[in-house]
Write a protein that holds these residues in place. Structure first.
Motif, short mmCIF file in Angstrom:
data_model
loop_
_atom_site.label_atom_id
_atom_site.label_comp_id
_atom_site.label_asym_id
_atom_site.label_seq_id
_atom_site.Cartn_x
_atom_site.Cartn_y
_atom_site.Cartn_z
N GLU A 260 0.83 -1.21 0.00
CA GLU A 260 0.00 0.00 0.00
C GLU A 260 0.87 1.27 0.00
N ILE A 261 1.80 1.30 -0.94
CA ILE A 261 2.72 2.43 -1.07
C ILE A 261 2.03 3.57 -1.81
N THR A 262 2.17 4.78 -1.33
CA THR A 262 1.66 5.96 -2.02
C THR A 262 2.76 6.51 -2.93
N LEU A 263 2.44 6.64 -4.22
CA LEU A 263 3.37 7.20 -5.19
C LEU A 263 2.95 8.63 -5.50
N VAL A 264 3.89 9.56 -5.37
CA VAL A 264 3.60 10.98 -5.59
C VAL A 264 4.50 11.51 -6.70
N GLY A 265 3.88 11.91 -7.81
CA GLY A 265 4.64 12.58 -8.85
C GLY A 265 4.94 14.01 -8.42
N SER A 266 6.14 14.49 -8.72
CA SER A 266 6.54 15.81 -8.23
C SER A 266 7.45 16.48 -9.24
N ARG A 267 7.17 17.76 -9.55
CA ARG A 267 8.04 18.45 -10.51
C ARG A 267 8.33 19.87 -10.05
N CYS A 268 7.73 20.90 -10.69
CA CYS A 268 8.08 22.29 -10.41
C CYS A 268 7.57 22.74 -9.04
N GLY A 269 8.22 23.76 -8.49
CA GLY A 269 7.79 24.29 -7.20
C GLY A 269 7.84 25.81 -7.17
N ARG A 270 7.41 26.36 -6.03
CA ARG A 270 7.40 27.81 -5.84
C ARG A 270 8.83 28.34 -5.66
N PHE A 271 9.08 29.51 -6.24
CA PHE A 271 10.42 30.07 -6.18
C PHE A 271 10.73 30.74 -4.83
N GLU A 272 9.70 31.25 -4.15
CA GLU A 272 9.95 32.04 -2.93
C GLU A 272 10.76 31.27 -1.88
N PRO A 273 10.36 30.05 -1.49
CA PRO A 273 11.17 29.34 -0.50
C PRO A 273 12.55 28.97 -1.02
N ALA A 274 12.66 28.72 -2.31
CA ALA A 274 13.95 28.37 -2.89
C ALA A 274 14.93 29.55 -2.80
N ILE A 275 14.44 30.74 -3.12
CA ILE A 275 15.29 31.93 -3.05
C ILE A 275 15.76 32.18 -1.62
N LYS A 276 14.86 32.00 -0.65
CA LYS A 276 15.23 32.20 0.75
C LYS A 276 16.31 31.21 1.19
N LEU A 277 16.17 29.96 0.79
CA LEU A 277 17.15 28.95 1.18
C LEU A 277 18.51 29.24 0.56
N LEU A 278 18.51 29.66 -0.70
CA LEU A 278 19.77 29.95 -1.38
C LEU A 278 20.43 31.20 -0.80
N ALA A 279 19.64 32.24 -0.57
CA ALA A 279 20.18 33.49 -0.03
C ALA A 279 20.69 33.33 1.40
N SER A 280 20.06 32.44 2.17
CA SER A 280 20.45 32.24 3.56
C SER A 280 21.69 31.37 3.72
N GLY A 281 22.06 30.66 2.66
CA GLY A 281 23.19 29.74 2.74
C GLY A 281 22.83 28.37 3.27
N LYS A 282 21.54 28.14 3.55
CA LYS A 282 21.13 26.83 4.05
C LYS A 282 21.24 25.76 2.96
N VAL A 283 21.17 26.19 1.72
CA VAL A 283 21.44 25.31 0.59
C VAL A 283 22.66 25.88 -0.13
N ARG A 284 23.70 25.08 -0.24
CA ARG A 284 24.95 25.50 -0.88
C ARG A 284 25.08 24.84 -2.25
N VAL A 285 25.49 25.64 -3.21
CA VAL A 285 25.55 25.10 -4.58
C VAL A 285 26.92 25.30 -5.24
N ASP A 286 27.83 26.01 -4.57
CA ASP A 286 29.11 26.30 -5.22
C ASP A 286 29.84 25.03 -5.62
N GLY A 287 29.77 23.99 -4.78
CA GLY A 287 30.45 22.74 -5.11
C GLY A 287 29.76 21.91 -6.16
N LEU A 288 28.55 22.33 -6.57
CA LEU A 288 27.79 21.55 -7.55
C LEU A 288 28.06 21.98 -8.99
#
Length: 317
Positions: A260-288
């Motif tokens: 009884e596994i639930t499968l969830v398709g997932s693609r695009c998301g809202r930019f607002e939380p993404a920008i906050k995470l990137l600007a705060s440094g909580k998500v680091r991308v320089d090494g990517l």
């Protein structure tokens, strides 16, 4: 202007006219854009695509009706919705039946010197976000979408399958939410890039702990990833499907049904939380960032991006 063109698996460069600016749109000069797995799948034939790809970008607005946008450094949500249907009224323009999608569906993408998007799709990039980091806003938003779709309690154990570009971003986003993330991958050097966030990493071996995870995210980008993700999920667990693969994915549905596994398709998301995470440094991308190429070297850039194990390849105008 110069534009990248995909057709029948081939990458080429074309000289095309500057895009016209419909009412309510802005013309944007490309600064940097990222080649993602979806772009590589488009090259392989996903959606029967032919045209200019690219949807992870940052640029500078050069012209639009609302002059306060001119000169702004922006990223942009990639779905161009009608704004008047039931889905749009529900705030789900990403599912608008008549939408077009930047660089994917009936709207030329960002791999060109100038692109256009509706003004309401634009998001200003904060000054403390480096230009070469800003193309990550779109895939970080896709990672954030998981938390909008699935209620994952803080401290809940979550398995992320795949240490590619998206898997590394998903791991950091979930860790920033307070989730206990366990990343399964094939490359020790890549997985080390997210250990700073408290992510536990493990190289995939012949045996994986089947039926033990309440939440599993498949970010392998492979046709085999979904079956593996289902096998990791505990009874009545949830599998979030993040892999975009050209062609059919074969899976034995019996384990998903029996457990009884639930499968969830997932693609695009809202930019607002993404920008906050990137600007705060909580998500680091320089090494990517694996490499940077000028737009004129797009053919070489795509070849590099398609090399197994490669992280983000950027195109700059």
């Amino acid at each position: 202007m110069l534009a990248v063109h995909l057709e029948n698996g081939a990458v080429s460069l074309r000289r095309v006219p500057l895009p016209r600016i419909p009412s309510g749109f802005a013309r944007i000069r490309l600064l940097a854009a990222g080649i993602c797995s979806t772009d590589l799948e488009l090259q392989r034939g996903y959606y029967g695509f032919s045209g200019t790809p690219g949807h992870e970008f940052v640029g500078e607005v050069t012209e639009c009706e609302d002059t306060k946008w001119v000169g702004k450094r922006v990223s942009g949500e990639i779905n161009l919705a009608c704004g008047s249907c039931e889905w749009c009224h529900r705030g789900l323009g990403r599912h608008c039946p008549t939408r077009t999608v930047l660089g994917i569906l009936k709207h030329p993408g960002a791999f060109r010197e100038f692109l256009t998007l509706p003004i309401h799709n634009l998001r200003v990039v904060p000054k403390n976000v480096a230009t070469e980091h800003a193309p990550f806003i779109e895939p970080i938003a896709a990672a954030c979408e998981i938390l909008d779709q699935v209620k994952i309690p803080r401290d809940a154990p979550v398995a992320v399958l795949g240490d590619g570009k998206l898997g590394l971003l998903i791991s950091q986003v979930l860790a920033a939410h307070g989730v206990k993330v366990h990343l399964y991958g094939k490359h020790r050097d890549k997985m080390r890039l997210v250990e700073h966030a408290g992510v536990v990493t493990e190289k995939i071996g012949p045996k994986l702990p089947k039926g033990t995870w309440p939440f599993v995210v498949d970010a392998t980008g492979s046709s085999a990833g979904l079956s593996t993700a289902v096998s990791l999920a505990e009874p009545r667990g949830t599998v979030v499907m993040k892999s975009t693969v050209h062609g059919l994915v074969s899976i034995d549905t019996a384990p998903a049904i029996v457990n009884e596994i639930t499968l969830v398709g997932s693609r695009c998301g809202r930019f607002e939380p993404a920008i906050k995470l990137l600007a705060s440094g909580k998500v680091r991308v320089d090494g990517l960032i694996a490499a940077r190429y000028p737009l004129s070297a797009a053919k070489e850039a795509f070849a590099h991006a398609a090399t197994p194990g490669t992280l983000k390849v950027l195109l700059t105008a």
